[in-house]
Design a protein around this motif. Structure first.
Motif, mmCIF file in Angstrom:
data_model
loop_
_atom_site.group_PDB
_atom_site.id
_atom_site.type_symbol
_atom_site.label_atom_id
_atom_site.label_comp_id
_atom_site.label_asym_id
_atom_site.label_seq_id
_atom_site.Cartn_x
_atom_site.Cartn_y
_atom_site.Cartn_z
ATOM 1 N N ILE A 444 -22.828 -44.008 55.155
ATOM 2 C CA ILE A 444 -22.703 -44.670 53.930
ATOM 3 C C ILE A 444 -21.755 -43.728 52.874
ATOM 4 C CG2 ILE A 444 -23.424 -45.924 51.878
ATOM 5 C CD1 ILE A 444 -25.715 -46.981 53.461
ATOM 6 N N THR A 445 -22.235 -42.558 52.884
ATOM 7 C CA THR A 445 -21.610 -41.438 52.297
ATOM 8 C C THR A 445 -20.265 -41.419 52.644
ATOM 9 O OG1 THR A 445 -23.779 -40.364 51.844
ATOM 10 C CG2 THR A 445 -21.843 -39.204 51.277
ATOM 11 N N ASN A 447 -18.242 -43.589 53.986
ATOM 12 C CA ASN A 447 -17.266 -44.609 53.662
ATOM 13 C C ASN A 447 -17.231 -44.710 52.212
ATOM 14 O OD1 ASN A 447 -17.197 -45.665 56.362
ATOM 15 N ND2 ASN A 447 -19.482 -46.574 55.991
ATOM 16 N N LEU A 448 -18.080 -44.320 51.430
ATOM 17 C CA LEU A 448 -17.952 -44.115 49.917
ATOM 18 C C LEU A 448 -16.728 -43.186 49.582
ATOM 19 C CD1 LEU A 448 -21.493 -44.384 48.505
ATOM 20 C CD2 LEU A 448 -19.759 -46.087 48.330
ATOM 21 N N GLU A 449 -16.735 -42.161 50.258
ATOM 22 C CA GLU A 449 -15.414 -41.194 49.928
ATOM 23 C C GLU A 449 -14.192 -41.830 50.303
ATOM 24 O OE1 GLU A 449 -16.620 -37.657 51.975
ATOM 25 O OE2 GLU A 449 -18.195 -37.196 50.704
ATOM 26 N N THR A 451 -13.350 -44.895 50.395
ATOM 27 C CA THR A 451 -13.201 -45.891 49.435
ATOM 28 C C THR A 451 -12.679 -45.274 47.948
ATOM 29 O OG1 THR A 451 -14.768 -47.327 50.301
ATOM 30 C CG2 THR A 451 -14.017 -47.781 48.081
ATOM 31 N N ASN A 452 -13.452 -44.158 47.628
ATOM 32 C CA ASN A 452 -13.249 -43.405 46.432
ATOM 33 C C ASN A 452 -11.747 -42.968 46.378
ATOM 34 O OD1 ASN A 452 -15.386 -44.143 44.859
ATOM 35 N ND2 ASN A 452 -16.586 -42.066 45.730
#
Length: 466
Positions: A444-445, A447-449, A451-452
């Motif tokens: 998840i981390t 993927n968030l990076e 996306t950011n």
């Protein structure tokens, strides 16, 4: 230890060797019996695989036994009686009985003769010379040392030479015979006493195995009636009434008190004077009224293994010590039996000794006191054992209780162990799940990076009007 050799016409054959070799000839058994003024014997069994089996001949085969430790001849003699046998399993063997050299004196007979004022030495020489004239050279005796002295008046008749020596000399004068070899000659000694005094003890808890004591009071005469020569023209005999307060008997108060009243007579055919008869009666009663005592024992001959200086020999006196039976005195060996394959264990007969009635009573009292002491010690020991037994029973109960507690504790520990195992399993499952969650979190981390990063790019484009 014992080498046994047979000789036929001077040819030696070893039938029992002292050797570690399994091929060495050996007898299956062998027993030497020795005594004082007796013809010693040696009995053995021999099997067909022994080199000497077919060389055993009655009366002509000679036998010698040598103690290989001392290098002394323990037995010299001849084969007397071989008996072939077969046992229940079918095995053949011969049982052989041998007699010592004194038996050679039974190969001759004395001749009639009357001898006046002859010395003991000369009288014995007469019998030996007669014997030597009748037997082969290897059965002859030289006159040896003669310690018995005095002048004799004797008759000889037709009887075996050994029986004549025993009757005419040994039984009447005492003394003991000894066969001795010196310079290749066989001598017959007539000694006052053979053997010596030895300091080698026969002691309880050391080398004494068994002991049997016999005290024979049967020859005692509490009331003696002395009788002299027959009166003239009568069968009545001289008595002691006239010199003994009207009594024709002599009492021994100590013997009567100990053994009760019994009576016997002794006759002196050559005594006519009552006072002389009384003196002879008192002397004879004193001599007779002694307790004959002898012992039979088994003892370990520790000289064989070097723990004693002297071995046991017939004629020797040894200190015999057994406090339990109140025995502590020098006693003489008169007979001995030796197993050639087990020589350390000797069976011995200790000769007759005499003690008067008073000493007999004292010894009985001492023995009774010793037995009472031993009995008290045994009772004390029994009490101690009883107390120890009670303490052991109490200890057993404590141990039983402890065992029960330990059993319960073991059950609890087992349950705890099971619980720990379950907890360990649950912890392992939680750890596994935690690892899975950590993996998902990482994904998840990441993927968030991504996306950011994309959002940041879009913001730049918007600001630039693109």
């Amino acid at each position: 230890m014992y080498e046994v050799v047979i000789l036929n016409d001077g040819v030696e054959t070893i039938i029992n060797a002292v050797s570690p070799s399994p091929e060495a000839p050996r007898l299956s058994s062998g027993t030497i019996k020795q005594g004082i003024n007796t013809i010693d014997s040696f009995a053995f069994e021999i099997y067909p695989n022994n080199i000497g089996y077919s060389k055993i001949n009655t009366l002509t085969t000679l036998v010698e036994i040598t103690n290989k430790i001392t290098n002394e001849k323990e037995f010299r003699g001849r084969v007397l009686l071989p008996t072939p046998k077969m046992d229940s399993s079918g095995k053949l063997y011969t049982n052989v009985i041998c007699e010592s050299e004194l038996g050679y004196l039974n190969d001759s007979t004395t001749r009639y003769g009357e001898y006046h004022d002859i010395s003991v030495s000369d009288f014995l020489k007469v019998m030996l010379d007669n014997h030597n004239s009748m037997v082969a050279a290897d059965k002859r005796f030289e006159l040896g040392i003669v310690q018995i002295t005095g002048k004799l008046y004797r008759f000889l008749d037709y009887e075996k030479t050994f029986a004549a020596i025993k009757d005419k000399l040994l039984d009447r004068l005492g003394g003991e015979l000894r066969v001795r070899w010196q310079d290749g000659k066989r001598y017959l000694d007539y000694l006052i006493k053979i053997g010596e005094k030895s300091e080698t003890e026969i002691r309880l808890s050391k080398n004494l195995k068994t002991i049997e004591q016999e005290r024979d009071p049967t020859s005692i005469i509490p009331r003696l009636v002395p009788l002299g020569a027959k009166l003239e023209d009568s069968d009545e005999r001289t008595t002691i009434k006239s010199v003994n307060n009207g009594k024709d008997y002599i009492d021994d108060p100590e013997a009567i008190a100990e053994f009760g009243l019994s009576q016997d007579c002794i006759v002196w055919d050559d005594v006519n004077v009552p006072s002389i008869l009384l003196t002879k009666g008192k002397e004879r009663q004193k001599e007779i009224n002694r307790i004959k005592k002898k012992h039979k024992l088994e003892a370990l001959d520790l000289s064989i293994i070097g723990l004693d200086f002297n071995s046991f020999k017939v004629g020797n006196e040894h200190p015999v010590i057994n406090p339990i039976m109140n025995i502590n005195e020098y006693i003489r060996i008169t007979e001995k039996t030796t197993q050639i394959h087990n020589p350390q264990s000797s069976s011995m007969m200790i000769g007759d000794k005499f003690e008067d009635i008073k000493q007999y009573n004292l010894n009985n009292n001492k023995t009774a006191k010793i037995l009472e002491t031993v009995r008290g010690q045994i009772n004390t020991t029994v009490d101690v054992v009883g107390n120890v037994s009670t303490e052991l029973n109490n200890t057993v109960e404590v141990v039983n209780n402890t065992v029960e507690v330990l059993a319960s504790t073991n059950q609890t520990v087992a349950a705890l162990n099971a619980a720990v195992i379950d907890i360990n399993k649950a912890l392992q499952e939680n750890t596994n799940k935690t690892l899975e969650l950590a993996k998902i979190t990482n994904e998840i981390t990441e993927n968030l990076e991504v996306t950011n990063q994309r959002v940041d790019k879009l913001k730049i484009r918007v600001n630039m009007g693109g």
